[in-house]
Design an enzyme around this catalytic site. Structure first.
Site, PDB file in Angstrom:
ATOM      1  N   SER A 277       0.831  -1.207   0.000  1.00 20.50           N
ATOM      2  CA  SER A 277       0.000   0.000   0.000  1.00 20.50           C
ATOM      3  C   SER A 277       0.869   1.262   0.000  1.00 20.50           C
ATOM      4  O   SER A 277       1.689   1.441  -0.891  1.00 20.50           O
ATOM      5  CB  SER A 277      -0.956  -0.036   1.194  1.00 20.50           C
TER       6      SER A 277
ATOM      7  N   ASP B  44      -5.740  -4.092  -1.919  1.00 24.51           N
ATOM      8  CA  ASP B  44      -4.694  -3.556  -1.044  1.00 24.51           C
ATOM      9  C   ASP B  44      -3.806  -4.649  -0.438  1.00 24.51           C
ATOM     10  O   ASP B  44      -4.297  -5.614   0.139  1.00 24.51           O
ATOM     11  CB  ASP B  44      -5.352  -2.749   0.075  1.00 24.51           C
TER      12      ASP B  44
END
Length: 352
Positions: free
Chosen positions: A44, A160
């Site tokens: 991320s 993610d």
């Protein structure tokens, strides 16, 4: 810098939204200590900062980030996405980031080896990219569920990286690192107060949504399950009122929550709960749940893969979408490294 090294050093940069900006100062302070990084893994925000570092563009990225912060232009970098799979679009940011790390576009061409971690949507398994298009991998790694649309990859979708492997210590070890530094920005053990996310604003949101229902679906249409053109025309004033309230709601959130103007309160009072206890709202519940899951998974990974040094910037009480406190976040990264200076120097000595 040390010219001869017996061990390779890797760093795993964790996920955490705006909290991950602390990776910038962590990397800069580690460099000042004379530690050169041979391998980088990131999930991320850790993937974004890691890419800038591996491209040799970390300071350029920081300068542009601070410039946008000072000019109050951070939030306009994200737009709304017309999709049922995500509400935000970061196309503007990605264009700027592409210019920052130019001429690099492929992971394998970066001067320092990098692994970008994503999560396979169907199975929940982490996928680490060490080759391929940088921007596709980053866009997948930052695909926060519900916020950003997942990225299509082969016959599946990617979300993610923090969902499955928030601080990818195992990944950087597999890359060849003998010694690993882990940067964890979601340590729940450091949390004293839960960030208060738009608490008094949630009631305003509910009112606006009720206006939408009343304006677009009249009571007679609810009963007949038909929405006629005359009925819509009849309720145009209510629809207009909804639009006005929605615009007011957006302005309220931007001014009072992010810019913190027009109210005699401090940032701390906005983002921290008041002494009187209340039930957390839905946004707080969702983010606290994500933090808990990531923290538990990260601790399990740490116990199994045992990083040599764990750095934990004190940013857990900052909401992951709060980009109004960048100087504070950077300062937290510097402080976290200074607290681990003895351990880090020991790492250098072991490397001689």
């Amino acid at each position: 810098m040390n010219s001869i090294k017996s061990n390779k050093i890797g760093i795993a940069l964790g996920s955490g939204g705006s909290r991950g900006i602390s990776h910038i100062s962590v990397l800069k302070e580690i460099y000042k200590l004379g530690i050169s990084i041979d391998y980088v893994s990131g999930a991320s925000m850790g993937a974004i900062i890691g890419t800038a570092y591996c491209a040799g563009k970390l300071e350029d990225f920081e300068k542009i980030l601070l410039r946008y912060y000072k000019e109050d232009r951070i939030y306009p970098l994200a737009g709304f996405a017309a999709s049922s799979s995500g509400i935000a679009d970061i196309g503007k940011f990605m264009k700027i980031f592409r210019r920052i790390i130019f001429p690099y576009s492929r992971i394998e061409d970066l001067p320092i080896p990098l692994s970008i971690v994503c999560t396979e949507f169907q199975t929940g398994k982490p996928i680490a990219f060490t080759h391929g298009d940088i921007f596709t991998a980053i866009r997948a790694s930052v695909s926060i569920p519900g916020a950003l649309v997942p990225v299509k990859y082969a016959e599946t979708y990617l979300i993610d990286g923090g969902v499955s492997n928030a601080v990818p210590v195992d990944v950087v070890r597999k890359m060849g690192a003998d010694k690993v530094i882990a940067v964890n920005i979601n340590p729940l053990n450091k949390m004293k107060n839960r960030p208060e996310i738009i608490a008094d604003y949630s009631a305003f949101l509910e009112t606006s949504m009720n206006s939408l229902i009343d304006g677009l679906i009249p009571s007679d249409a609810v009963q007949t399950r038909k929405i006629s053109l005359p009925a819509i025309k009849k309720n145009i004033p209510a629809i207009i009122q909804f639009v006005k309230k929605t615009l007011k709601m957006i302005k309220y959130a931007y001014v009072h929550i992010f810019k913190n103007e027009s109210r005699d309160i401090t940032k701390k009072e906005v983002f921290f709960p008041k002494k009187n206890k209340r039930l957390p709202n839905i946004v707080e519940i969702l983010w606290q749940t994500i933090d808990i899951m990531q923290s538990v998974n990260t601790q399990a990974f740490f116990e199994k893969y045992k990083p040599d040094v764990i750095i934990e910037p004190d940013v857990i009480e900052i909401f992951p979408f709060d980009f109004t406190r960048i100087p504070q976040i950077l300062a937290a990264g510097e402080k976290a490294v200074s607290e681990k200076e003895t351990e880090l120097k020991r790492l250098i000595n072991e490397n001689l």
